[in-house]
Scaffold this active site. Structure first.
Site, PDB file in Angstrom:
ATOM      1  N   SER A 155      70.983  35.645  34.784  1.00  0.00           N
ATOM      2  CA  SER A 155      72.386  35.510  34.073  1.00  0.00           C
ATOM      3  C   SER A 155      72.806  37.212  33.906  1.00  0.00           C
ATOM      4  O   SER A 155      72.973  37.671  34.784  1.00  0.00           O
ATOM      5  CB  SER A 155      72.189  35.073  32.419  1.00  0.00           C
ATOM      6  OG  SER A 155      73.413  34.607  31.774  1.00  0.00           O
ATOM      7  N   GLU A 206      75.674  24.773  36.152  1.00  0.00           N
ATOM      8  CA  GLU A 206      75.521  26.203  35.286  1.00  0.00           C
ATOM      9  C   GLU A 206      76.088  25.872  33.824  1.00  0.00           C
ATOM     10  O   GLU A 206      75.858  26.341  32.899  1.00  0.00           O
ATOM     11  CB  GLU A 206      76.237  27.190  35.916  1.00  0.00           C
ATOM     12  CG  GLU A 206      75.456  27.746  37.161  1.00  0.00           C
ATOM     13  CD  GLU A 206      74.209  28.917  36.648  1.00  0.00           C
ATOM     14  OE1 GLU A 206      74.102  29.161  35.710  1.00  0.00           O
ATOM     15  OE2 GLU A 206      73.608  29.043  37.620  1.00  0.00           O
ATOM     16  N   HIS A 223      72.261  26.046  33.352  1.00  0.00           N
ATOM     17  CA  HIS A 223      72.085  27.353  33.057  1.00  0.00           C
ATOM     18  C   HIS A 223      70.896  27.764  32.627  1.00  0.00           C
ATOM     19  O   HIS A 223      70.659  27.284  31.476  1.00  0.00           O
ATOM     20  CB  HIS A 223      73.297  28.131  32.429  1.00  0.00           C
ATOM     21  CG  HIS A 223      73.129  29.671  32.517  1.00  0.00           C
ATOM     22  ND1 HIS A 223      73.533  30.479  33.417  1.00  0.00           N
ATOM     23  CD2 HIS A 223      72.815  30.645  31.414  1.00  0.00           C
ATOM     24  CE1 HIS A 223      73.323  31.548  33.182  1.00  0.00           C
ATOM     25  NE2 HIS A 223      73.171  31.870  31.954  1.00  0.00           N
TER      26      HIS A 223
END
Length: 490
Positions: A184, A307, A400
């Site tokens: 990330s 995601e 995610h």
């Protein structure tokens, strides 16, 4: 203060043995950034007298909702096998994510135990400044008496990598065999570091998991965000006084307020992100990869298949709603917008909108990064598709951050265990074993195992991690082509 003792440049550090591994935690890698050092690049740490107790993690960087956070956060951690080795061990450095506003190296998921045991490597993690303290550009408010610098959090990361070069050999690590891995915003840090001249030569290869590669902004946009921030904490207009005297929590709260507002007003941007200042970061990373100006080192890069579904539930900051997405497209060629929207069946329904938002923040920029970098250095692409039954049932699927359970091998406790409550633990173990083997091969040799080919522009070979992992050519190619012509805000 019994425990494994190591002498480094600043003095002796004493760690502890944890489940058969040697751990040194909370070692200062730079001076405490308080007083005149707030909003300045990291300064060298002073040597200490006597042994330093390095048994516990250092404080987290200031962030909303964390009572034990502190500006005294520039610390680094090392985990190594207890057994000695005749040869220096490969080094894996992990940079935590959290949108540059949350997180720390002390999170249980990020401990790295499984990777050290399985791979016989040295694992390093560290904290760096977050939020306004690390990622807003206040240089416009510099005076003769008080200097504010850009990219302070990025400079912290460079300082940590410099510390590794100076000291990791004392822990059995090989300074010439360092891999930097982030997820990330931590992956954004990795791709940005590859384009940062000061970081050149500090690491030999890179892994970027769900990197928002395009999240870097120019001086004009950054100046506007800084002005809005300052007006919120300095109603009297005295910016220098407010910035230097506000408490860390006041700065963190103001960052959160502005972030949430601009997520609606300027969707597709992040106020806490690297600044292309023309000096420390001379070029937009997405352009640097295309032009061959990024570090020409092996890169492993990828994302999860869904995601964006994480964000509306847990961190509502990306363009994952119809309203935000429409505003995101304000300056886009209508033909490009029409193509992009058509490639998400069901849009503007919730899940399709979340998938679109996640793709444009993480997947599409990672593809652009890979297709640029593969012309100059070995590049390997992946997509993480595996999701146990529970994640499918609640509509998250492979979203995610779920890939971290597999790569860290964190399957038996905490969230890793809970995600398999409805089944899928053996399949998740198989995916984890496969990913770990590829990760460790890359860390050791600069390439994953032989079943994973390099990414080429002809075929766009991509490893799909699932119950049965396999290489596919140009997965979602029609969707990839639909985004051609979209320009990220700068």
């Amino acid at each position: 203060m019994s425990g494994p003792a190591v002498e480094i440049a600043s003095g002796v550090v004493v760690g502890k043995v944890v489940d058969g591994l040697c751990a040194w935690r909370g070692i200062p890698y730079a001076a405490t950034p308080i007083g005149d050092l707030r909003f300045r690049g990291p300064q060298p740490v002073k040597a200490w007298d006597g042994p330093l107790d390095a048994k516990e993690f250092g404080p987290k960087a200031p962030q909303v909702g964390v009572a034990d956070s502190s500006e005294d956060c520039l610390t680094i951690n090392v985990l190594a096998p207890q057994a000695t080795s005749d040869q220096p061990r490969p080094v894996l450095v992990f940079i935590h994510g959290g949108a540059y506003v949350t997180g720390s190296s002390a999170e249980p998921l990020y401990r790295g135990d499984n990777l050290v045991r399985t791979g016989g490597i040295v694992y390093v993690s560290f904290n760096y400044r977050l939020g306004a303290l690390g990622y807003l550009d206040f240089t416009e408010y510099s005076t003769a008496e008080r200097t504010f610098e850009t990219n302070v959090g990025l400079r912290d990361q460079v300082a940590a990598l410099e510390w590794i070069q100076r000291n990791i050999a004392a822990f059995g690590g090989d300074p010439d065999n360092v891999t930097v891995w982030g997820q990330s915003s931590g992956a954004n840090a990795v791709t940005t570091l590859m384009c940062t001249p000061a970081a050149r030569g500090l690491f030999a290869r890179a892994i970027a998991a769900s990197s928002p590669v395009a999240s870097a902004y120019g001086k004009d946009r950054a100046r506007g965000w800084a002005a809005q921030f300052v007006s919120s904490i300095a109603p009297d207009g005295d910016a220098v006084r407010a910035l230097t005297t506000a408490s860390p929590m006041e700065l963190a709260n103001a960052t959160q307020t502005l972030t949430q507002r601009l997520a609606d007003e300027e969707p597709g941007t992040r106020i806490t992100a690297p600044v292309v200042d023309g000096d420390y970061l001379p070029q937009y990373p997405i352009d640097a990869f295309a032009d061959g100006n990024a570090a020409p080192i092996p890169l492993l890069i990828g994302s999860t298949s869904h995601e964006g579904r994480f964000f509306p539930l847990f961190l509502n900051i990306i363009p994952s709603s119809h309203k935000r997405i429409e505003k995101m497209f304000d300056e886009t060629d209508p033909a490009v917008k029409a193509r992009a929207l058509a490639s998400y069946p069901g849009y503007p329904r919730r899940r399709a909108a979340a998938d679109l938002g996640g793709d444009i923040v993480f997947w599409e920029p990672s593809i652009l990064c890979a297709q640029g970098h593969t012309k100059y250095a070995r590049t390997y692409c992946y997509r993480y598709d595996f999701a146990p039954r529970l994640l499918h049932a609640i509509g998250l699927s492979a979203t995610h951050g779920t890939d971290l359970f597999a790569t860290f091998g964190a399957l038996g406790d905490g969230l890793g265990r809970h995600t398999t409550l409805l089944g899928g633990r053996s399949a998740m173990r198989a995916v984890s074993d496969t990913m770990t083997a590829h990760w460790l091969s890359f860390v050791r040799h600069g390439s994953p195992q032989s079943s994973w080919p390099t990414y080429s522009l002809d075929r766009r070979e991509t490893m799909i991690f699932d119950e049965v992992s396999q290489v596919r050519d140009d997965p979602l190619g029609e969707r990839r082509r639909a985004w051609i012509g979209y320009h990220h805000k700068r």
